[in-house]
Design an enzyme around this catalytic site. Sequence first.
Site, short mmCIF file in Angstrom:
data_model
loop_
_atom_site.label_atom_id
_atom_site.label_comp_id
_atom_site.label_asym_id
_atom_site.label_seq_id
_atom_site.Cartn_x
_atom_site.Cartn_y
_atom_site.Cartn_z
N GLY A 132 0.76 -1.30 -0.06
CA GLY A 132 0.13 -0.03 0.24
C GLY A 132 0.81 1.23 -0.12
N GLY A 134 2.63 3.74 1.71
CA GLY A 134 3.15 3.98 2.88
C GLY A 134 3.66 5.40 2.98
NE ARG A 135 8.62 5.93 -0.04
CZ ARG A 135 9.81 5.79 -0.34
NH1 ARG A 135 10.65 6.90 0.23
NH2 ARG A 135 10.42 4.79 -1.22
CE LYS A 155 8.05 7.28 -3.80
NZ LYS A 155 8.64 6.49 -5.07
CG ASP A 167 10.74 7.78 7.46
OD1 ASP A 167 10.35 7.37 6.40
OD2 ASP A 167 11.95 8.22 7.62
N GLY A 168 7.25 7.01 6.42
CA GLY A 168 6.47 7.88 5.52
C GLY A 168 7.15 8.96 4.67
NE ARG A 226 4.55 8.81 -7.33
CZ ARG A 226 4.62 7.58 -7.09
NH1 ARG A 226 5.82 6.91 -7.45
NH2 ARG A 226 3.93 6.77 -6.29
NE ARG A 233 0.62 1.76 -6.83
CZ ARG A 233 1.94 2.02 -6.82
NH1 ARG A 233 2.92 1.26 -6.61
NH2 ARG A 233 2.18 3.43 -6.58
CG ASP A 301 4.84 -3.93 -5.02
OD1 ASP A 301 5.40 -4.76 -5.34
OD2 ASP A 301 5.50 -2.91 -4.51
P1 AMP Z 1 8.78 1.08 -3.12
O1 AMP Z 1 10.22 0.10 -3.19
O2 AMP Z 1 9.23 2.48 -2.89
O3 AMP Z 1 8.09 0.88 -4.24
O4 AMP Z 1 7.97 0.57 -1.80
C1 AMP Z 1 7.47 -0.69 -1.54
C2 AMP Z 1 6.60 -0.49 -0.37
O5 AMP Z 1 7.17 -0.03 0.89
C3 AMP Z 1 5.40 0.40 -0.71
O6 AMP Z 1 4.38 -0.20 0.05
C4 AMP Z 1 5.86 1.79 -0.24
O7 AMP Z 1 4.76 2.54 0.20
C5 AMP Z 1 6.75 1.31 1.14
N1 AMP Z 1 7.57 2.23 1.64
C6 AMP Z 1 8.85 2.23 1.09
N2 AMP Z 1 9.58 3.26 1.81
C7 AMP Z 1 8.80 3.85 2.79
C8 AMP Z 1 8.91 4.82 3.86
N3 AMP Z 1 10.01 5.24 3.96
N4 AMP Z 1 7.67 4.85 4.45
C9 AMP Z 1 6.86 4.25 4.25
N5 AMP Z 1 6.69 3.23 3.66
C10 AMP Z 1 7.61 3.04 2.69
MG MG Z 2 6.48 0.63 -5.09
#
Ligand code: AMP
Ligand code: MG
Length: 547
Positions: A132, A134-135, A155, A167-168, A226, A233, A301
């Site tokens: 989901g 997450g940030r 983002k 940490d979002g 963005r 997805r 995803d």
């Molecule tokens: P990504 O590799 O950026 O596509 O992220 C994979 C998953 O990890 C997604 O669900 C993102 O929202 C979550 N995610 C990555 N980095 C962070 C972060 N710093 N804080 C919260 N969620 C994250």
């Molecule tokens: Mg991703």
Amino acid sequence: MRRSLFVTAALYKQYGEMSTATAKIVNLNDWKFKHPPSYAKLPIDDNPEYNVPVAVKNAVFSKVPTEPLTGKLRLVCASENALSDILDLDPKVAGTEEFIDFVAGKHAVEGGLTVCHRYGGHQFGFWSDQLGDGRAHILGEYVNSKGESWQPQLKGSGETPYSRFGDGRTVLRSSLREMVASEACYHLGIPTTRAGALVVSDDHKVWRDKTYSGHARPERAAVVLRLAPAWYRLGSLEILQRRQEVDLMRRLVDFIVEHHFPHITGEDKYVKWFSEVAHRNLDMVATWQGVGFTHGVLNTDNISVLGLTIDYGPYGFLDHYYGSYVPNSSDDMARYAFDKQPQIVIWNLQKFAEALAPILTDEQTESIKEIIAGLEDYVGDKILHTYLRKLGLTDTRAGDVKLVGELMIMMQQTTSDFTATFRQMGEVDISDLGDSSALESKWSLAKISQAKEWGSWVDKYRRRLTDAAVNEEQRCTTMSKVNPVYVPRNWILQEAIADAENNDFTKVRLLLKIFERPYEINDEAEKLGYSAQPPSWSYGLKLSCSS
Ligand code: AMP
Ligand code: MG
């Protein structure tokens, strides 16, 4: 008469400029989102404890406020094209405090509805369960003056129920990479999500271990704005299958088809939809292979159902050609290597088909199996066609796979550059191409011409052009349109990042300008060596997932 025609033309030009200028929004308060957004028809979880990780149930979104970036904010860069073409904003707006606050998550636009999307996914071949946004926060739906519907998303805008251990936030270096690549890919003809602007805070720090060395250090937090027509997805459907929320899956698919694939109707719409998602994604991969783009993290995803390149992380554009190029330092098994991308996207589509099974009849499941069986040939043909165009050829003939394959082998053996070799081949007269002494001014051709089969390969290429009646002018014109001079190479981005870390945003802003016209020679880019042989320090540069 002649004179009056000129006057009319001048007036028309002036009027044209005036009318486009007046049509753009200058004051952010005049900018309004559609209310309610279409996605409000889907179930939205309204948990008041929005920033606590939780397994969300029976919802496609969670209603979550942004957690604004704090401290002194700076606009790093903005895409004039995205702001004006997609969002109807006058690019001047980007410099205003209101706009910077908007990107930082402080200022809500009238009509907006801030949500985070729930999805799951297979990461590196294994089911990861709920992931989901997450940030990231989807802010609303904007219907622009052309009638197109877009969903602006931030983002790096704070914690959500999907943040898991994160940490979002996102940091300057990775957001800058996402910003530049989104816009460059768009201008390179790659289907992609877009980026409107990037804001960084001087004071809001987050801890990151950039190289996974065990030494985390504070970095400045940033937010990217963005843009995409929607953010679903493959994993958006996978999570619903895993949780056995079959009614919701049907509802979501019906919604996506109605709103984003309105031409798909009738009894077999799920099969038609699968087919279109699959083919769009393979069309996208073929464009990647054509410019040497390696995504780096092709988890389910990170594959959009709209067939757009999404989630730019540790991606890389090829410098010297190497089929097994892996830009992501965490990808030990080279699962997402450059030349494996088509087959890995098909693997992802297979997982997608498995996810859709609960809403399909047996017959539809069989039809989808047949579609999947044809995907490898489909993408193979697309890629061959892409490479032939890069050689100035527009049709396909027997022997072409070998012709292209032999070129790629020589490129790899001589470590010649993927982008520059194709570009330079279209800049040299065909009669000189086989003569290595005539190629000294073309650094990448000088390398490939050292291959012992080069001369005989050029003869073969010349015969192929003659057989197809492609003259020299046609060859060079076709090649100059499909072989870029500039691509966002990692070393170029690293330099822009180093400057941006010191609040010098000149380079990143210049990059956005250069990549608006990647097929044209740009004097400033030439001075900076952007089409020259990459510096030796950049050889083997890899990126981690730390972002
Ligand atoms: P990504 O590799 O950026 O596509 O992220 C994979 C998953 O990890 C997604 O669900 C993102 O929202 C979550 N995610 C990555 N980095 C962070 C972060 N710093 N804080 C919260 N969620 C994250
Ligand atoms: Mg991703």
